[in-house]
Design an enzyme around this catalytic site. Structure first.
Site: not given
Length: 501
Positions: A401, A303, A167, A269, A170
């Protein structure tokens, strides 16, 4: 997460106690085999919140053994009705609703999230995701096939087995449920490693999983570091699948470890450098706001961030002006404080990486419109930053970034912007703003992205598959497609005396 009716936001809890800091295996709490612990911090204050047991290879081995035992033929989990699996997932969603305030406060303290966003968006998304997955539990089914000859053939959709799930930091709780929801709905067992920066909500979930009534060993949670606990999951010979959300760099290591071990299935992902294209015929107010939220939401730590903004030449100057005006409205501070609209970055490493990329933008000739540096004396805060006159060869136009930095580039023609938008190793998402339906369909078909939003951005829902092209990963999460990642298709053919139509 998209949402309809929003509940009122209460005040966050004060004097929050962190009750669950151990490793969760077989519905019990364990100390680490090594005896090690690691600290967990509040990124807004840099203060230590607590210490958590540090899982390592030996702890992962124990967790995998428990998950394998729970997956055995004849076990309570394997013999459970599919509808009962759905009932357990709905019960877990009920418990999250009960503990919503506690979990949102924890996400804000440990993850630096704005409390209102954590309460409304993250927790709202968690509950909707689980209820969606619960509904699928008794609808994952096989088919009969009209095979030639005197045979009866059918398929079974069977669970993959023991699934390792790693996991990110974010969206710690939301991604935890994006992973376990489909896996459990399909009948798998799981070993979850939360990010070392943000393990606290995942560990609280262990208590709720036990309370909901999931059998021992079905869900196991091992906090720890990527190179140790994460690597142990990826290379484990008795893990059948691993799912990971995080950086492309680590995704490569996980795929390599899977290949070198038992060729376990992998879904990834990963990172993104998503293009957002604004045509001159777009609704400018709408485009400015969505493009802004697309890159600044959660301090840019998404993302899918709209981190390559292409604006048609004739509206470029006005778009930049409005974007700068919008960015300057932020109030930075502790995300638990009412009125604050931007919190901290997650840790010092990310903070320094973002500041380095901002400096590269200045040095390479981009025009700094606002921001451009750190903020405050404590915590990992960065000023909301906007660059104009950005060219495609600059680092800020090529590298992810993961911070509150918007770079705005100019384009002249449709063909040119499609080519530039696709000129990246990534392919997670993209946005298009136009009032021309033909243009919207043409461009959305041409973009190499797993998700394309038209006249909106970052609209994510449990009903819709989510995942990337190219180096943004493989496989899909959520939607009907997301359940395919957690099932194996078995073909069964039976010889019969005579087949009839």
């Amino acid at each position: 997460m998209s949402s309809s009716a929003m509940p009122d936001v209460p005040a966050p809890l004060t004097n929050l106690q962190f009750k669950y800091t151990k490793i969760f295996i077989n519905n019990e709490w364990h100390s680490s085999v090594s005896g090690k612990k690691f600290p967990v911090f509040n990124p807004a204050t840099e203060e230590k919140l607590c210490e958590v047991e540090e899982g390592d290879k030996e702890d992962v081995d124990k967790a995998v053994k428990a998950a394998r035992q729970a997956f055995q033929i004849g076990s309570p989990w394997r013999t459970m009705d599919a509808s009962e699996r759905g009932r357990l997932l709905n019960k877990l969603a009920d418990l999250i609703e009960r503990d919503r305030l506690l979990l949102a406060t924890m996400e804000a303290m440990n993850g630096g999230k704005l409390f209102s966003n954590a309460y409304l968006m993250d927790l709202g998304g968690c509950i909707k995701t689980l209820r969606y997955c619960a509904g699928w539990a008794d609808k994952i089914q096989g088919r009969t096939i009209p095979m030639d000859g005197n045979f009866f053939t059918y398929t079974r959709s069977e669970p993959v087995g023991v699934c390792g799930q790693i996991i990110p930091w974010n969206f710690p709780l939301l991604m935890f449920l994006w992973k376990i929801g489909p896996a459990l709905s399909c009948g798998n067992t799981v070993v979850v490693k939360p990010a070392e920066q943000t393990p606290l909500t995942a560990l609280h979930m262990g208590s709720l999983i036990k309370e909901a009534g999931f059998p021992p060993g079905v869900v196991n949670i091992v906090p720890g570091y990527g190179p140790t606990a994460g690597a142990a999951i990826s290379s484990h010979m008795d893990v059948d699948k691993v799912a990971f959300t995080g950086s492309t760099e680590v995704g490569k290591l996980i795929k390599e470890a899977a290949g070198k071990s038992n060729l376990k299935r992998v879904s990834l992902e990963l990172g993104g450098k998503s293009p957002c294209i604004v045509f001159a015929d777009a609704d400018l107010d709408n485009a400015v706001e969505f493009a802004h939220q697309g890159v600044f939401y959660h301090q840019g730590q998404c993302c899918i961030a709209a981190s390559r903004l292409f604006v048609e030449e004739s509206i470029y100057d006005e778009f930049v002006r409005r974007s700068v005006e919008r960015a300057k409205k932020y109030v930075l501070g502790n995300p638990l404080t009412p009125g604050v609209s931007q919190g901290p970055q997650i840790d010092k490493e990310q903070y320094e990486k973002i500041l380095d990329l901002i400096e590269s933008g200045k040095k390479e000739g981009a025009k700094l419109e606002c921001g451009g540096g750190p903020w405050g004396n404590k915590g990992y805060f960065i000023q909301p930053t906007v660059f104009s006159d950005v060219t495609d060869d600059m680092r800020i136009a090529k590298e992810e970034i993961f911070g509150p930095v918007q770079q705005i580039m100019k384009f002249k023609s449709l063909d040119d912007v499609i080519k530039r938008a696709n000129n990246t190793f990534y392919g997670l998402s993209a946005g298009i703003f136009t009032n021309d339906i033909d243009k919207a369909i043409t461009v959305s078909s041409a973009l190499q992205s797993g998700t394309v939003w038209v006249n909106c951005y970052s609209v994510v829902s449990a009903q819709c598959p989510f995942g990337g092209f190219k180096m943004s990963g493989n496989g899909r999460e959520l939607g009907e497609y997301g359940f395919h990642e957690y099932t194996e298709v078995k073909t069964v053919t039976i010889k019969i005396s005579q087949k009839n139509s």
